[in-house]
Design a protein around this motif. Structure first.
Motif, PDB file in Angstrom:
ATOM      1  N   UNK A 143       0.856  -1.185   0.000  1.00  0.00           N
ATOM      2  CA  UNK A 143       0.000   0.000   0.000  1.00  0.00           C
ATOM      3  C   UNK A 143       0.892   1.235   0.000  1.00  0.00           C
TER       4      UNK A 143
ATOM      5  N   UNK B  88       2.131   4.037   1.221  1.00  0.00           N
ATOM      6  CA  UNK B  88       2.137   4.890   2.404  1.00  0.00           C
ATOM      7  C   UNK B  88       3.575   5.293   2.676  1.00  0.00           C
TER       8      UNK B  88
ATOM      9  N   UNK C 171      -7.578  16.368   1.672  1.00  0.00           N
ATOM     10  CA  UNK C 171      -8.320  15.453   2.550  1.00  0.00           C
ATOM     11  C   UNK C 171      -8.498  14.111   1.859  1.00  0.00           C
ATOM     12  N   UNK C 172      -8.872  14.172   0.590  1.00  0.00           N
ATOM     13  CA  UNK C 172      -9.136  12.948  -0.154  1.00  0.00           C
ATOM     14  C   UNK C 172      -7.855  12.127  -0.348  1.00  0.00           C
ATOM     15  N   UNK C 173      -6.741  12.824  -0.530  1.00  0.00           N
ATOM     16  CA  UNK C 173      -5.511  12.124  -0.880  1.00  0.00           C
ATOM     17  C   UNK C 173      -4.633  11.779   0.321  1.00  0.00           C
ATOM     18  N   UNK C 174      -4.999  12.188   1.518  1.00  0.00           N
ATOM     19  CA  UNK C 174      -4.238  11.798   2.701  1.00  0.00           C
ATOM     20  C   UNK C 174      -4.247  10.275   2.794  1.00  0.00           C
ATOM     21  N   UNK C 175      -3.107   9.681   3.077  1.00  0.00           N
ATOM     22  CA  UNK C 175      -3.068   8.215   3.061  1.00  0.00           C
ATOM     23  C   UNK C 175      -3.742   7.634   4.288  1.00  0.00           C
ATOM     24  N   UNK C 176      -3.925   8.440   5.322  1.00  0.00           N
ATOM     25  CA  UNK C 176      -4.628   7.940   6.504  1.00  0.00           C
ATOM     26  C   UNK C 176      -3.737   7.253   7.498  1.00  0.00           C
ATOM     27  N   UNK C 177      -2.458   7.306   7.251  1.00  0.00           N
ATOM     28  CA  UNK C 177      -1.551   6.573   8.136  1.00  0.00           C
ATOM     29  C   UNK C 177      -1.343   7.297   9.468  1.00  0.00           C
ATOM     30  N   UNK C 178      -0.946   8.550   9.431  1.00  0.00           N
ATOM     31  CA  UNK C 178      -0.620   9.188  10.696  1.00  0.00           C
ATOM     32  C   UNK C 178      -1.701  10.183  11.115  1.00  0.00           C
TER      33      UNK C 178
ATOM     34  N   UNK D 176      -4.423  12.482   8.848  1.00  0.00           N
ATOM     35  CA  UNK D 176      -5.685  11.764   8.627  1.00  0.00           C
ATOM     36  C   UNK D 176      -6.864  12.555   9.186  1.00  0.00           C
TER      37      UNK D 176
END
Lengths: 442, 784
Positions: A191, A193, A344-351, A355
């Motif tokens: 993935x 990230x 917001x849409x492209x943040x990987x959501x990891x940290x 996120x």
């Protein structure tokens, strides 16, 4: 013809005709002569890197880090596999130069990567191409086939004993994969990230091996540096900003497109090349280096020259050279809302800060734009961006925060008006007149 | 060593340490969520941001390497501001449903929110909602909105359990932890994710909503299941065990326990628990008082000893019994004049008895496994037989150690193996012989006699090579004999070959051991001088004493065991449970307390003596097994049964005390002298491969409802390779009649390419296969 205008061009010189991208045409333009000379002379690696250092070529992907210095970090004598990776994951809103380089001059990138591999003892390379430009990927594969067939890639290149294999790899359009370590993860099949650093890719990169990652345009410039000489390349630009650079001009201009100009060229010249402001309107603001760089008000921008230092002085970044022009018909709240949605849409959501923070930013800006703003929202946005910046694994958190901070800084009255009056300071009919989409109704 | 100063306190740390390591050394607490000492660094929660001198921005303590002279401030204004900023982000989408959350009271997020959270939220938008997931009977993922995306569970799967069962799907704030579409979490270590989860996202399904953590007393205990002897914290409310958690012991279980250690407590309150003594009167079972039952047993045993001789009595114990119970059982049996006592019901080949140089054990300490260069495991369903031992080998392989497997099925071990050799049970001895021969050849020494006709295969050579590498250095190579190697009909030959291989390579030889007291039984001398655990049923006796065992399930040949029990004059079963079969053949059922209700001792695979106390009172009229045997000894008027405590019994067995038992030695007095291996000697018909499925292995796990719903507790099937299925003319998915000796079972035929050709894998230890015979040997399959 993709490059709409140029001053003293290098990368975009002679790209006429449908076959300009082919190997034969590239060789006719003097292509692969640098690689051939280096291999024939068995030029010491140190000399190649020194030449790049002399050119003061700064990374064209956005950060502007001196390429020669980056190359010198690579542990050349480290035993085992080493990699050079080209970052063609061009996903930043406003940026569209790398796709044209790969479409019209792919061999310059191949040659540049081969020279880089030679200089850093790498034997394998990958070009990671953005997933949303599929035809570019297939063209690059064709160019690779040509180079392989001509013996310019593969085992024992031109009988020199130097081996270099280059592969194209396409992503699936995630912006975050343009972050170099996320790009490496993605090549590895994971993935996309970002990794935390240290360790940096130069010591622990692709598959855990030393890796150097450069932008497409950076690699594309290498053959010119090696054939013209580093000093000549530097002189083509200005002090501390070597060479020419491609600028992707978009927004409210008459001729949006790619332009190659020497670094240090006045912004006004670039604006003129791009046909001037559409409808003769006034320049309200300019995002000079891709959507993540802070916006610069029009009057300040008009006094800038297009190089890393001048733009930095104006409080922004040259970034990838994506110049987004906004005229006086632009609602800056709406513009920011669109940008914030992207991050917001492209943040990987990891940290955590990125996120949660990018989503929070978007929701607040969205609320303001839609007449739901609250009096303390601007302070809240300032505080949230401060909590994101510098606290994340990669730079996406910063990239999402900088537009918010700069838009509010320079256009605070517009935001305040939105919050207070639940509507836009720029009248709707003015916005529609400027948008180009509402021509029929106005 | 590097100098570092944290909040004014100085320390020296080895190069490569992170700020978090140094802080732990100094006792400085840095708040964190994603960091866990046993997992890789993710640095994604950002809670551990600290100020570092000269760094322009706060740095994550868990991921920042220490540099010499570094000065760190964990509570400076910059650091606190960063930490509070992260806490605010963590809380904005968290449901803050602490009052109804199972994690409440033991939640890292709740605890840290007290220190770093705000009094009110600035976040006025709609909160994220994450849909619940169904992932099986053990872990509840009902409230995934609570998840803070620390990825500890994901990393646990990848790194510790060896299978990535959970992953983070999607991106941005829509990221969510989930299984691969529709799958459940099935690893035998999965319960540890519940402990790792710093919030109430992953909770224990059996425990959910049954108690608050602050209502529970914490008591220490030892796992009665596998041979590792995991240290447990048993949590008790009133007189009931509510849940079981790991008790950290780096030398034994680290901070993990297997799912059966964790969830078997449910069986303690099973409706099948035997709570009063029962005797058979006129063919019917009747509850009686203890004195009546013990008088009855005493008279019956005396009668049989008088009329048929003491040797007509046989005693068989479960290897999950305590050291004290095993000792008293063998003492009582011998005092009655019988040498037919054993604690190894799954064993078939006892020819090593009397030739052993000492007590068989692991051959090394558990904590030494990580230092090995190479290891060979012979005959094991590794992951399911020994979940945490397998975990240690997994870590070894991750760090570059060469782990090889020689076994009878190619089960997924989730270990990155160096070489793997899978053969039918009949060829197992031959295959190990091949490895011995390859080692001798590679070393350039004479091939041991008896192996002239063996030809090593490529994998065998690779195994030998890995064991020979760096030869001479001690403690770097090991051969581990798994459960199959001990249950095998030629167990002693395998043992002798392993010793031969060890002699050639300098490796140690060890037995992993199938149960909590597989070493303890030898220490307690619960060993036969007459009939062994197999023979006592092959040659039916007049009376049987059973301790903690269901012979119809736990024996190598249940068919034979049940027949022998049915014909005998007296069957006395000391058991915690009433099982259907026992109600049929037993004359007396004496309720004994399971591990949580008795004191006792387990000696684990490495010979570690671990004593424990009961954590709750025995259920109903059940009594600790050692007390029952002690009183029975008194009633029988046998000398030497006047103990006041289980400690007295233990001290009689282990007078020297100490952490480890003495006399551990895997040597055999006779070597390979009488062994000649010839290829082609293998049987021509179908052979059975019987595993003991993880959740059927002992009476407790068999009755734990949640464990019984896992995939590991699925009904046994007749598993064969597609080629073998075709050969037998049966289709995968059809019902087949599996026959062994006089017994048969109706099973589903399943295609399974991990089973070698010519073999059928039919699990033992299950009621549906109890009518079958030996675990290994001829078997036939036909269409039903």
């Amino acid at each position: 013809m993709a490059i709409l205008g140029a001053i003293n061009p290098m990368l975009s010189l002679g790209l006429d005709g449908d076959n300009a991208w082919r190997l034969a045409d590239y060789v006719k333009r003097g292509g692969y002569s640098a690689l051939k000379r280096i291999l024939a002379e068995k030029m010491p690696q140190e000399q190649v890197i020194n030449e790049v250092k002399k050119s003061v070529l700064r990374g064209r992907g956005g950060a502007g880090f001196p390429t020669g210095l980056k190359w010198s970090f690579m542990p050349r004598s480290f035993p085992g596999e080493k990699y050079v990776v080209c970052n063609s994951d061009e996903g930043e809103p406003g940026t569209f130069k790398d796709r044209d380089i790969l479409r019209y001059n792919p061999h310059s990138v191949i040659e540049g990567m081969a020279i880089a591999a030679y200089a850093m003892s790498a034997t394998r390379g990958y070009n990671y191409i953005h997933g949303e430009v599929w035809e570019i990927y297939t063209r690059f594969e064709e160019a690779l086939d040509e180079a392989r067939a001509a013996g310019l890639l593969g085992e024992n290149i031109l009988g020199s004993g130097f081996n270099f294999d280059l592969f194209a790899h396409h992503g699936y359009g995630a912006y975050i994969c343009g972050e170099e370590t996320a790009l490496l993860e993605s090549i590895e099949g994971k993935k996309g990230q970002p990794r935390f650093k240290p360790p940096f890719p130069a010591s622990f990169g692709l598959y855990g091996k030393p890796t150097t990652i450069n932008n497409t345009e950076t690699f594309g410039s290498i053959p010119f540096i090696m054939s013209l000489g580093g000093e000549h390349f530097l002189e083509a630009g200005k002090e501390n900003n070597g060479g020419t650079k491609l600028f992707s001009v978009s927004g409210h201009v008459n001729k949006p497109g790619n332009y190659e100009i020497p670094l240090g060229t006045p912004f006004s010249t670039l604006l003129e090349m791009a046909g001037g402001m559409r409808g003769g309107r006034k320049l309200k603001g300019c995002i000079p280096g891709g959507s993540s760089s802070p916006v610069v008000p029009g009057e300040i921008m008009m006094g800038c020259t297009m190089d890393y230092d001048s733009i930095a002085k104006a409080g922004s970044m040259l970034g990838s050279g994506a110049v987004i022009i906004m005229d006086e018909s632009t609602c800056m709240v709406k513009a920011l809302e669109r940008l914030s949605f992207f991050y917001y849409e492209e943040s990987c959501g990891q940290c955590t800060p990125c996120r949660e923070g990018t989503n929070w930013l978007y929701k607040v800006v969205h609320r303001i734009e839609n007449g739901q703003g609250r009096p303390d929202d601007l302070d809240l946005l300032a505080s949230v961006t401060a909590n994101i910046m510098g606290r994340t694994i990669c730079a996406l958190g910063d990239a999402a925060s900088m537009p918010v901070q700069s838009f509010i800084k320079h256009y605070r009255d517009e935001f305040a008006y939105h919050i207070e009056h639940k509507k836009c300071l720029v009248p709707l009919e003015v916005q529609r007149a400027g948008s180009g989409f509402f021509k029929a109704t106005v | 060593m590097l100098e570092i100063e944290i909040d004014g306190k100085q320390a020296q740390v080895p190069a490569g340490s992170t700020i978090m390591d140094a802080a732990q050394l100094l006792g400085a607490y840095i708040p964190h969520f994603c960091y866990h000492k046993k997992l890789s660094i993710a640095a994604n929660c950002r809670m551990c941001l600290v100020q570092v001198e000269k760094a322009p921005k706060p740095l994550p303590a868990c991921a920042t390497p220490v540099t010499n002279g570094m000065k760190v401030f964990t509570h400076s204004e910059l650091a606190i501001k960063a930490q509070k900023g992260v806490m605010e982000f963590l809380l904005i989408n968290h449901p803050l449903d602490c009052p109804i959350c199972d994690q409440g009271g033991e939640c890292q997020l709740q605890d840290l929110a007290v220190g770093y959270g705000g009094g009110a939220s600035r976040y006025q938008e709609a909160k994220r909602v994450v849909f619940h997931k169904e992932v099986g009977p053990l872990i509840s993922m009902q409230e995934m909105s609570r998840c803070i995306h620390c990825t500890r569970c994901v990393r646990f799967g990848q790194e510790i359990a060896g299978i990535m069962e959970l992953g983070m799907a999607n991106r941005n704030m829509h990221s969510e932890i989930q299984t691969f579409v529709g799958r459940s979490v099935d690893s035998e270590l999965s319960g540890n994710m519940i402990d790792l989860c710093p919030v109430g996202a992953l909770t224990s399904k059996p425990f959910r909503y049954s108690a608050r953590s602050w209502e529970l007393a914490r008591r220490r205990s030892i796992s009665p299941h596998d041979s590792l002897g995991a240290n447990l914290t048993v949590q008790v409310k009133g007189n009931k065990v509510m849940r079981v958690l790991p008790r950290e012991n780096e030398d034994v279980n680290e901070c993990w326990i297997s799912d059966k250690d964790r969830f078997s407590y449910e069986a303690l309150n099973s409706p099948e628990r035997l709570s009063k003594p029962v005797i058979r009167v006129d063919g019917a079972l009747r509850e009686v008082e203890w004195n009546v039952a013990l008088d009855y047993v005493s008279h019956a045993l005396k009668d049989i000893a008088q009329n048929h001789g003491g040797e007509a009595i046989a005693a068989l114990a479960s290897p999950h019994s305590t050291l004290e119970e095993l000792h008293l059982l063998q003492k009582l049996t011998r005092a009655l004049g019988s040498g037919s006592v054993d604690f190894r019901p799954h064993r078939r080949d006892f020819s090593a008895d009397g030739k052993r140089a000492g007590t068989p054990w692991l051959g090394m300490k558990l904590s030494e496994i990580k230092d090995l260069d190479a290891a060979l495991v012979v005959g094991s369903f590794l992951r399911k037989d020994h979940p945490l031992f397998a975990q240690r080998l997994r870590q070894l392989a991750r760090k570059g150690g060469k782990v090889s497997l020689l076994s009878v099925t190619a089960d997924d071990s989730s270990i990155n193996v160096h070489a793997r050799l899978t053969v039918s049970p009949a060829e197992l001895v031959l295959a190990l012989g091949g490895v011995v021969k390859a080692a001798a050849r590679q070393k350039g020494v004479a091939v041991p006699s008896g192996l002239e006709l063996v030809e090593p295969c490529a994998s065998g050579k690779a195994i030998a090579e890995s064991l020979l590498q760096g030869e001479g250095e001690k403690g770097k190579r090991a051969i581990f004999m798994g459960n199959v190697a001990e249950q095998h009909p030629q167990a002693t030959q395998l043992h002798a070959l392993a010793l031969e291989l060890a002699k050639l390579t300098g490796a140690s030889v060890g037995f992993v051991g199938e149960a909590a007291n597989s070493v303890g039984g030898y220490v307690a001398k619960a060993l036969p001088t007459a009939l062994d655990g197999y023979e006592m049923f092959a040659q039916p006796c007049k009376a049987y004493l059973l301790l903690g065992i269901d012979p119809e399930i736990d024996c190598h040949n249940p068919q034979q065991a049940v027949a022998a029990l049915k014909q005998s004059a007296l069957v006395v079963s000391l058991s915690s449970f009433k099982s259907g079969a026992a109600l049929d053949y037993a004359d007396v059922l004496l309720p004994i307390a399971p591990f949580a209700e008795t004191s006792g001792t387990f000696v684990n695979a490495e010979g570690r003596v671990q004593s424990f106390n009961g954590v709750v009172r025995p259920l109903g009229d059940s009594r600790p097994g050692w007390k029952v045997l002690r009183v029975l000894g008194n009633v029988l008027a046998l000398p030497g049964f006047d103990y006041d405590s289980s400690e007295q019994v233990r001290d009689e067995i282990l007078p020297e005390g100490g952490v480890f038992v003495a006399g551990l030695d895997n040597g055999l007095d006779s070597g390979l002298s009488d062994l000649t291996l010839a290829p082609g000697a293998a049987a021509s018909g179908l052979q059975r491969i019987a595993d003991v499925p993880i959740h059927f292995a002992d009476p407790l796990v068999r009755r734990a409802p949640a464990l019984q719903q896992t995939r590991d507790a699925a009904l046994p099937a007749a598993r064969m390779s597609a080629a073998t299925l075709a050969q037998q003319g049966v289709a995968a998915g059809s019902q087949v009649r599996v026959k062994q000796a006089q017994g048969e079972a109706l099973l589903l035929a399943v295609a399974d390419e991990t089973v070698p050709a010519g073999c059928v894998r039919v699990a033992a230890a299950h009621a549906s296969t109890a009518a079958l015979g030996d675990m290994f040997g001829a078997i036939s399959v036909e269409r039903a």
